[in-house]
Design a protein around this motif. Sequence first.
Motif, PDB file in Angstrom:
ATOM      1  N   ALA A  20      42.631  47.272  27.319  1.00  0.00           N
ATOM      2  CA  ALA A  20      41.525  46.365  27.634  1.00  0.00           C
ATOM      3  C   ALA A  20      41.749  44.956  28.323  1.00  0.00           C
ATOM      4  O   ALA A  20      41.102  44.504  29.030  1.00  0.00           O
ATOM      5  CB  ALA A  20      40.891  46.136  26.451  1.00  0.00           C
ATOM      6  N   GLN A  21      42.865  44.408  27.756  1.00  0.00           N
ATOM      7  CA  GLN A  21      43.212  43.024  28.433  1.00  0.00           C
ATOM      8  C   GLN A  21      44.016  43.097  29.491  1.00  0.00           C
ATOM      9  O   GLN A  21      44.108  42.006  30.247  1.00  0.00           O
ATOM     10  CB  GLN A  21      44.190  42.336  27.128  1.00  0.00           C
ATOM     11  CG  GLN A  21      43.530  42.048  25.842  1.00  0.00           C
ATOM     12  CD  GLN A  21      42.371  41.012  26.010  1.00  0.00           C
ATOM     13  OE1 GLN A  21      42.696  40.138  26.893  1.00  0.00           O
ATOM     14  NE2 GLN A  21      41.441  40.858  25.170  1.00  0.00           N
ATOM     15  N   ASN A  22      44.698  44.150  29.875  1.00  0.00           N
ATOM     16  CA  ASN A  22      45.720  44.305  31.204  1.00  0.00           C
ATOM     17  C   ASN A  22      44.941  44.035  32.549  1.00  0.00           C
ATOM     18  O   ASN A  22      43.978  44.499  32.824  1.00  0.00           O
ATOM     19  CB  ASN A  22      46.400  45.539  31.301  1.00  0.00           C
ATOM     20  CG  ASN A  22      47.451  45.553  32.128  1.00  0.00           C
ATOM     21  OD1 ASN A  22      47.968  44.573  32.411  1.00  0.00           O
ATOM     22  ND2 ASN A  22      47.341  46.585  32.892  1.00  0.00           N
ATOM     23  N   VAL A  23      45.400  42.807  33.078  1.00  0.00           N
ATOM     24  CA  VAL A  23      44.902  42.272  34.225  1.00  0.00           C
ATOM     25  C   VAL A  23      46.033  42.405  35.446  1.00  0.00           C
ATOM     26  O   VAL A  23      46.947  41.844  35.344  1.00  0.00           O
ATOM     27  CB  VAL A  23      44.102  41.195  34.328  1.00  0.00           C
ATOM     28  CG1 VAL A  23      43.587  40.843  35.891  1.00  0.00           C
ATOM     29  CG2 VAL A  23      42.906  40.973  33.157  1.00  0.00           C
ATOM     30  N   THR A  24      45.749  43.538  36.256  1.00  0.00           N
ATOM     31  CA  THR A  24      46.754  43.534  37.277  1.00  0.00           C
ATOM     32  C   THR A  24      46.793  42.733  38.657  1.00  0.00           C
ATOM     33  O   THR A  24      47.478  42.589  39.388  1.00  0.00           O
ATOM     34  CB  THR A  24      46.952  45.040  37.801  1.00  0.00           C
ATOM     35  OG1 THR A  24      45.558  45.474  38.348  1.00  0.00           O
ATOM     36  CG2 THR A  24      47.479  45.856  36.662  1.00  0.00           C
ATOM     37  N   LEU A  87      35.654  40.429  39.197  1.00  0.00           N
ATOM     38  CA  LEU A  87      35.801  41.948  38.959  1.00  0.00           C
ATOM     39  C   LEU A  87      37.154  42.510  38.329  1.00  0.00           C
ATOM     40  O   LEU A  87      37.008  43.205  37.295  1.00  0.00           O
ATOM     41  CB  LEU A  87      35.811  42.720  40.410  1.00  0.00           C
ATOM     42  CG  LEU A  87      35.619  44.177  40.305  1.00  0.00           C
ATOM     43  CD1 LEU A  87      34.479  44.494  39.563  1.00  0.00           C
ATOM     44  CD2 LEU A  87      35.664  44.679  41.836  1.00  0.00           C
ATOM     45  N   LYS A  88      38.218  41.955  38.563  1.00  0.00           N
ATOM     46  CA  LYS A  88      39.670  42.620  38.239  1.00  0.00           C
ATOM     47  C   LYS A  88      39.761  41.866  36.719  1.00  0.00           C
ATOM     48  O   LYS A  88      40.649  42.826  35.834  1.00  0.00           O
ATOM     49  CB  LYS A  88      40.857  41.930  38.868  1.00  0.00           C
ATOM     50  CG  LYS A  88      40.639  42.618  40.548  1.00  0.00           C
ATOM     51  CD  LYS A  88      40.830  43.978  40.360  1.00  0.00           C
ATOM     52  CE  LYS A  88      40.943  44.697  41.862  1.00  0.00           C
ATOM     53  NZ  LYS A  88      41.095  45.959  41.902  1.00  0.00           N
ATOM     54  N   ARG A  89      38.909  41.175  36.311  1.00  0.00           N
ATOM     55  CA  ARG A  89      39.287  40.784  34.801  1.00  0.00           C
ATOM     56  C   ARG A  89      38.140  41.028  33.877  1.00  0.00           C
ATOM     57  O   ARG A  89      38.221  40.633  32.563  1.00  0.00           O
ATOM     58  CB  ARG A  89      39.590  39.240  34.613  1.00  0.00           C
ATOM     59  CG  ARG A  89      38.553  38.286  35.224  1.00  0.00           C
ATOM     60  CD  ARG A  89      39.078  36.494  35.264  1.00  0.00           C
ATOM     61  NE  ARG A  89      38.316  35.877  35.608  1.00  0.00           N
ATOM     62  CZ  ARG A  89      37.074  35.137  34.992  1.00  0.00           C
ATOM     63  NH1 ARG A  89      37.328  35.575  33.740  1.00  0.00           N
ATOM     64  NH2 ARG A  89      36.470  34.359  35.493  1.00  0.00           N
TER      65      ARG A  89
END
Length: 226
Positions: A20-24, A87-89
Amino acid sequence: MMKYLLSFLFLYLSSFSAQAQNVTFHGSKHYNIKVNQFNKEGSLPANAIIMLGDSHSEYGENWNRFFPNAKKIINRGIIGDDSRGILKRLNQILPYKPSKIFFECGANDLSHGWSVERTFQGIVNIIETIRRQVPQTKLYVQSLLPLNERVGVWRLLKGKEDMIIQLNNRLKSYCNSQAIPFVDLYTPLLGSHPKAMRAEYCRDGLHLTDKGYEVWANTIRPFINE
């Protein structure tokens, strides 16, 4: 047997939290620092209220000071963020099913040289993602704020007052058509000039003073309390 089940459950929840926390997405240095900070903070409290956006939200710091009787309000603003970065986070927020999200975005998109239409579509993409993934969360879309070039000039936003007004109108129309609460922050912050923020609310031409944040807080108070 119970011991193995508990171990499996712990590993599953740990894996879910990490996913859930992973932001690429990699944005500015500050963006990456804040994303890592949010990651270390871990899961959000149940039924949290989220202030989601860019520098306007982040500079609000501890929003709970305005609403001491409200549920836990979590600041998820990032200075310099735009619709791509937000959006990505979202996966640092939506899996925890917040009760409410107060969302603002767009100033930095316009400062990048994006058109009103491109900025609008980026914001709508975020709105639709939130509504699709957490339909039970109450979403409030907040307008862009006015500028005051007499107090200070933000070079990349210079002369874009009309674009801000156009974007706010697009967002208001869209929210009305989708039955989404639209919060007008623009009008309460205006001074005597129809396109300029009141000087005492503006510290640098773009960002708010403490008095400006009081206006913001009073504007959203009915929605915080409902």
